[in-house]
Scaffold this active site. Structure first.
Site, short mmCIF file in Angstrom:
data_model
loop_
_atom_site.label_atom_id
_atom_site.label_comp_id
_atom_site.label_asym_id
_atom_site.label_seq_id
_atom_site.Cartn_x
_atom_site.Cartn_y
_atom_site.Cartn_z
N ALA A 36 0.84 -1.20 0.00
CA ALA A 36 0.00 0.00 0.00
C ALA A 36 0.87 1.25 0.00
O ALA A 36 0.57 2.24 -0.67
CB ALA A 36 -0.92 -0.01 1.21
N ASP A 39 2.12 1.66 -3.42
CA ASP A 39 1.05 2.18 -4.28
C ASP A 39 0.88 3.68 -4.08
O ASP A 39 0.63 4.42 -5.02
CB ASP A 39 -0.27 1.48 -3.99
CG ASP A 39 -0.25 0.02 -4.44
OD1 ASP A 39 0.66 -0.34 -5.21
OD2 ASP A 39 -1.13 -0.75 -4.00
N GLU A 115 23.20 -23.18 -13.96
CA GLU A 115 22.10 -22.33 -13.50
C GLU A 115 20.79 -23.08 -13.60
O GLU A 115 20.75 -24.18 -14.12
CB GLU A 115 22.06 -21.01 -14.29
CG GLU A 115 22.29 -21.13 -15.77
CD GLU A 115 22.49 -19.78 -16.45
OE1 GLU A 115 21.53 -19.31 -17.08
OE2 GLU A 115 23.59 -19.21 -16.35
N LYS A 117 17.10 -24.15 -14.82
CA LYS A 117 16.30 -24.08 -16.03
C LYS A 117 14.88 -23.77 -15.58
O LYS A 117 14.17 -24.62 -15.05
CB LYS A 117 16.35 -25.41 -16.79
CG LYS A 117 15.65 -25.32 -18.13
CD LYS A 117 16.06 -26.48 -19.03
CE LYS A 117 15.62 -26.30 -20.48
NZ LYS A 117 14.25 -25.95 -20.69
N ASP A 119 11.04 -22.89 -15.75
CA ASP A 119 9.97 -23.31 -16.64
C ASP A 119 9.08 -22.12 -16.99
O ASP A 119 8.04 -21.90 -16.39
CB ASP A 119 9.16 -24.41 -15.96
CG ASP A 119 8.45 -25.30 -16.96
OD1 ASP A 119 8.72 -25.14 -18.17
OD2 ASP A 119 7.64 -26.12 -16.54
N ARG A 138 10.48 -15.30 -27.97
CA ARG A 138 11.38 -16.14 -28.73
C ARG A 138 10.76 -16.51 -30.08
O ARG A 138 11.44 -16.59 -31.09
CB ARG A 138 11.70 -17.40 -27.94
CG ARG A 138 12.51 -18.41 -28.70
CD ARG A 138 13.00 -19.53 -27.81
NE ARG A 138 13.81 -20.46 -28.57
CZ ARG A 138 13.32 -21.53 -29.19
NH1 ARG A 138 12.04 -21.80 -29.15
NH2 ARG A 138 14.13 -22.33 -29.88
N GLU A 197 14.42 -15.54 -18.90
CA GLU A 197 13.23 -16.39 -18.86
C GLU A 197 12.16 -15.72 -18.02
O GLU A 197 12.37 -15.44 -16.84
CB GLU A 197 13.62 -17.75 -18.25
CG GLU A 197 12.58 -18.83 -18.42
CD GLU A 197 12.61 -19.48 -19.81
OE1 GLU A 197 13.37 -19.01 -20.69
OE2 GLU A 197 11.86 -20.45 -20.01
N TYR A 249 19.50 -14.15 -18.19
CA TYR A 249 20.59 -15.12 -18.28
C TYR A 249 21.59 -14.85 -19.40
O TYR A 249 22.51 -15.63 -19.60
CB TYR A 249 20.08 -16.56 -18.32
CG TYR A 249 19.12 -16.90 -19.46
CD1 TYR A 249 19.53 -16.85 -20.78
CD2 TYR A 249 17.83 -17.32 -19.17
CE1 TYR A 249 18.66 -17.17 -21.81
CE2 TYR A 249 16.95 -17.66 -20.19
CZ TYR A 249 17.37 -17.58 -21.51
OH TYR A 249 16.52 -17.90 -22.52
N LYS A 337 17.84 -32.41 -17.37
CA LYS A 337 16.44 -32.44 -16.92
C LYS A 337 16.27 -33.37 -15.74
O LYS A 337 16.74 -34.51 -15.77
CB LYS A 337 15.55 -32.95 -18.07
CG LYS A 337 15.53 -32.03 -19.27
CD LYS A 337 14.43 -31.00 -19.10
CE LYS A 337 14.11 -30.35 -20.42
NZ LYS A 337 12.84 -30.63 -20.94
N CYS A 431 -28.11 -33.76 -7.44
CA CYS A 431 -27.02 -33.24 -6.61
C CYS A 431 -26.68 -34.27 -5.53
O CYS A 431 -27.57 -34.72 -4.80
CB CYS A 431 -27.44 -31.92 -5.98
SG CYS A 431 -26.26 -31.35 -4.74
N CYS A 434 -27.78 -32.60 -1.95
CA CYS A 434 -29.16 -32.28 -1.57
C CYS A 434 -30.19 -33.03 -2.40
O CYS A 434 -31.39 -32.95 -2.13
CB CYS A 434 -29.40 -30.78 -1.68
SG CYS A 434 -29.54 -30.21 -3.39
N CYS A 449 -25.75 -27.86 -9.56
CA CYS A 449 -26.96 -28.11 -8.79
C CYS A 449 -27.72 -26.79 -8.76
O CYS A 449 -27.16 -25.76 -8.41
CB CYS A 449 -26.60 -28.53 -7.37
SG CYS A 449 -27.98 -28.39 -6.23
N CYS A 454 -29.64 -25.96 -1.41
CA CYS A 454 -28.63 -27.01 -1.30
C CYS A 454 -27.63 -26.64 -0.19
O CYS A 454 -27.03 -25.56 -0.23
CB CYS A 454 -27.90 -27.15 -2.63
SG CYS A 454 -26.46 -28.20 -2.57
#
Ligand code: IVH
Length: 690
Positions: A36, A39, A115, A117, A119, A138, A197, A249, A337, A431, A434, A449, A454
């Protein structure tokens, strides 16, 4: 004139300060101020810049989300292709890579940088004279897409390279040396390309998926898909909210690498203001790489982001050049990997859960199996279509995978293990909770439902109503809601406000003290913001952000309830689906009745007026908040002050009028005492607010 100069100075100081906090937060993970407070700094800068638009510069922190949604992305040809990597899946393959490198090095020693990798997806960033001018995906490696506006929203990407760091200067000197002083050189140094990345941290990913589920949108399968889907969003505001990050990188100057070693390049990137993974190691042998791989694998689940292995790169730039590349991948680097985090187990049962919107979710109960450090006993099957696609039956052996998501998923059925005793699963026609009717509209994947009473839905709605981003009634958890529902004391949110102490103490395990606390919480919930109330009501497609937009636009629950679909659709960022859903909700007599009862109980259903037309008892007063308050969040305390015309600042100075000190107040309290600034505890603060 003097005034203008002081404004310019304030703008510059604010930018400095904001950049410093962005660096602390996004790059160093070590924030000094609350979101905050950040901000507020940004809002102040925005205000000053709006008053004098000539002062806006492209590297101002306000310019991260300046852009309008693009019609599409332009194609950009990469100056140097963005190659992919060869993979290795075991230590033998990694050692074979080392041997190949040794051979290519013809007797010279080879050092590696190991280093992570990550994802995510790779981005190429172009800097001219230290300013970020372009961000490119890329793509196919040769041609990518221009996603500059989106890249600018990523806070760990500096809009301006930091040039004051001494290491940065060193970096530049090396760039110049390697180009030996021609005129062409200077313009080339002025153009740099940084690659890295981009990714979505796990926590943010979970939040995005929870929001998507709430809004009936399909979940992202993993953080990589979420990142890739995000960077290609046409609206930078959406990208901004998704909180992408980037680990840098590589750095290039034209087609060349400006540093003698990769290790130096990484260090320079860090000093220039990029986020570089601290999990990196300079290794003088492949055995050191292997040791590092083991260490990282052990702490893989503790990282804030998904990795799928390591990248091992030859450290010396000269050797990289000698080894060269194939058409697809460099010969000087390899990905190592980790084994996929999958396991096989048996489906013991398939049960169906009913959520607050009535949505039926099939869930597989599994024979518990250990997977990536945790025991897994359940996996979501999402919906009937997914069950059908997988063809999963009760008793089947299945392959499950733990991705970035907390909840593992079923990848496929191992049909060879079928014995014939498996039972097929059908979505129930009624359901399961119920016994009510179920509907599945054309074109939707979710069955619901539709019974009004319910209990699973009532429970879900109450828990949602009391949740943190809604009316925040602490202590109203599952078991209490179960008891309130089954005792018949509560049927909907409106009933909460007529509960008495006796009602609550009559429940199991409810001492007088906890009952009093709960009543106090319920009382406090009447004063939350209109946006929280709109969110709490649980309209379909209305998440907390949409609720904030609607609250600002309409100012009261009544006005929102009167809005036509056209009026709703005209609101920026509100689409037809939301507009129709809001209208449908208010067209339901039961919902209107709920609104009436909430208002009658004293729940705040209007936007609280700003001081412009009301209370300005704190006008001209500057507050600093420190420590934690019990009855207010920081944001609420700030809002309460601002509503009365006061101002909240992030640091204590002689100009501060009050320091509001909650529990565990820190150095700001010391500073206040030192400067003789008035200190208010929570009670005194509440009194001041009246
Ligand atoms: S180096 C020519 N370093 O992996 C060098 N790539 O499978 C290629 N990736 O497209 C890039 N973390 O998206 C490099 N530390 C890292 C990486 C990394 C993730 C991705 C990158 C690349 C893909 C290749």
């Amino acid at each position: 004139m003097a005034k203008v100069a002081s404004v310019v100075r304030e703008i510059e100081q604010l930018r400095e300060e904001i950049r410093r906090h962005e660096d602390l937060y996004y790059v160093r993970d070590d924030p000094e101020i609350s979101d905050a407070e950040y901000d507020a700094l940004l809002a102040r800068l925005q205000q000053l810049e709006q008053q004098d638009p000539d002062q806006i510069t492209p590297d101002s922190p306000t310019q991260r989300v300046g852009g309008r949604p693009a019609a599409g992305f332009a194609e950009v040809v990469h100056r140097r292709p963005m190659l992919s990597l060869d993979n290795s899946y075991n230590l033998d393959e990694l050692r074979a890579f080392d041997q190949r490198c040794q051979r290519l090095a013809e007797g010279k020693s080879v050092a590696y940088v190991a280093e992570l990798k990550i994802d995510g997806l790779s981005l190429s960033l172009h800097y001219e004279h230290d300013l970020l001018v372009r961000g490119v995906t890329r793509g196919d490696g040769r041609i990518g897409e221009d996603v500059t506006l989106n890249a600018r929203t990523i806070r760990s990407i500096p809009l301006k390279l930091r040039s004051d760091a001494s290491a940065a200067k060193r970096g530049k000197a090396e760039i110049s040396e390697s180009k030996s002083g021609t005129a062409k050189l200077r313009s080339e140094i002025s153009q740099l390309e940084v690659r890295g990345e981009a990714f979505i941290p796990r926590k943010v990913f979970e939040r995005i998926n929870a929001e998507r589920e709430e809004q009936d949108e399909p979940r992202f399968a993993n953080p990589r898909n979420a990142a890739a889907g995000t960077i290609r969003q046409l609206d930078p505001k959406i990208v901004h909210r998704r909180k992408l990050e980037m680990f840098a990188y590589d750095v290039l100057s034209g087609e060349r690498k400006p540093f003698a070693t990769h290790w130096e390049a990484l260090n320079w990137l860090e000093s220039a203001g990029f986020k570089v993974s601290p999990e990196r190691k300079l290794c003088t042998s492949i055995e050191a790489v292997i040791e590092f791989a083991g260490l990282i694998e052990a702490k893989r689940d503790e990282l804030d982001y998904e990795i799928d292995g390591l990248v091992v790169k030859v450290n010396s730039t000269a050797q990289q050049d000698e080894f060269g590349t194939t058409s697809k991948a460099p010969r000087w680097a390899i990905a190592y990997k980790y084994a996929a985090r999958q396991a096989t187990t048996q489906v013991v049962d398939i049960v169906v859960q009913v959520g607050r919107t009535g949505a039926l979710t099939p869930v597989a109960n599994l024979e518990p199996v250990s997977l990536a450090g945790t025991t897994v006993a359940r996996a979501t099957l999402h919906n009937a279509d997914e069950v059908k696609r997988l063809g999963v039956r009760i008793g089947d052996w299945v392959l499950i995978e733990k991705g970035g998501d907390v909840i593992p998923k079923v990848l496929k059925v191992i049909e060879s293990k079928r014995t014939g005793k498996e039972r097929s699963f059908r979505m129930p026609r009624k359901c399961p909770v119920c016994g009510g009717e179920i509907s599945k509209p054309e074109g939707e994947v979710v069955s619901r439902c539709i019974a009004a009473d319910c209990s699973a839905q009532l429970k879900g709605r109450l828990l949602h109503f009391a949740s943190r981003r809604a009316l925040r009634i602490e202590g109203l958890g599952e078991s209490l809601v179960d008891q309130l529902l089954s005792s018949g004391k509560v049927r909907d949110a409106g009933d909460l406000y007529s509960l008495t102490l006796a009602d609550i103490t009559s429940l199991e395990r409810m001492a007088a003290k906890s009952a009093e606390n709960l009543l106090a919480q319920i009382e406090a919930s009447k004063q939350r913001e209109l946006a929280n109330l709109i969110y709490a009501l649980g309209l379909r497609h209305v998440g907390d952000r949409t609720a904030t937009i609607l609250a600002k636009q309409f100012g009261s629950l009544d006005a929102l309830g009167r809005a036509t679909v056209e009026q709703l659709d005209d609101v920026p960022e509100i689409g037809l689906t939301v507009a129709q859903s809001v209208r449908d909700w208010f067209d339901d007599a039961g919902n209107i009745e709920l609104c009436r009862r909430l208002a009658a109980a004293g729940v705040q259903t209007k936007m609280v007026q700003t001081s412009a037309s009301g209370d300005d008892s704190l006008a001209g007063k500057t507050f600093v908040l420190t420590g934690t308050l019990t009855a207010f969040t920081r944001e609420e305390a700030r809002a309460a002050i601002e509503r009365r015309g006061g101002r909240v600042s992030s640091s204590v100075s002689k100009k501060t009028n009050y320091v509001v000190a909650g529990d565990e107040a820190g150095s700001k309290l010391d500073k206040a005492t030192e400067l003789g600034v008035a200190v208010l505890d929570e009670a005194a603060f509440s009194q001041l607010l009246g």
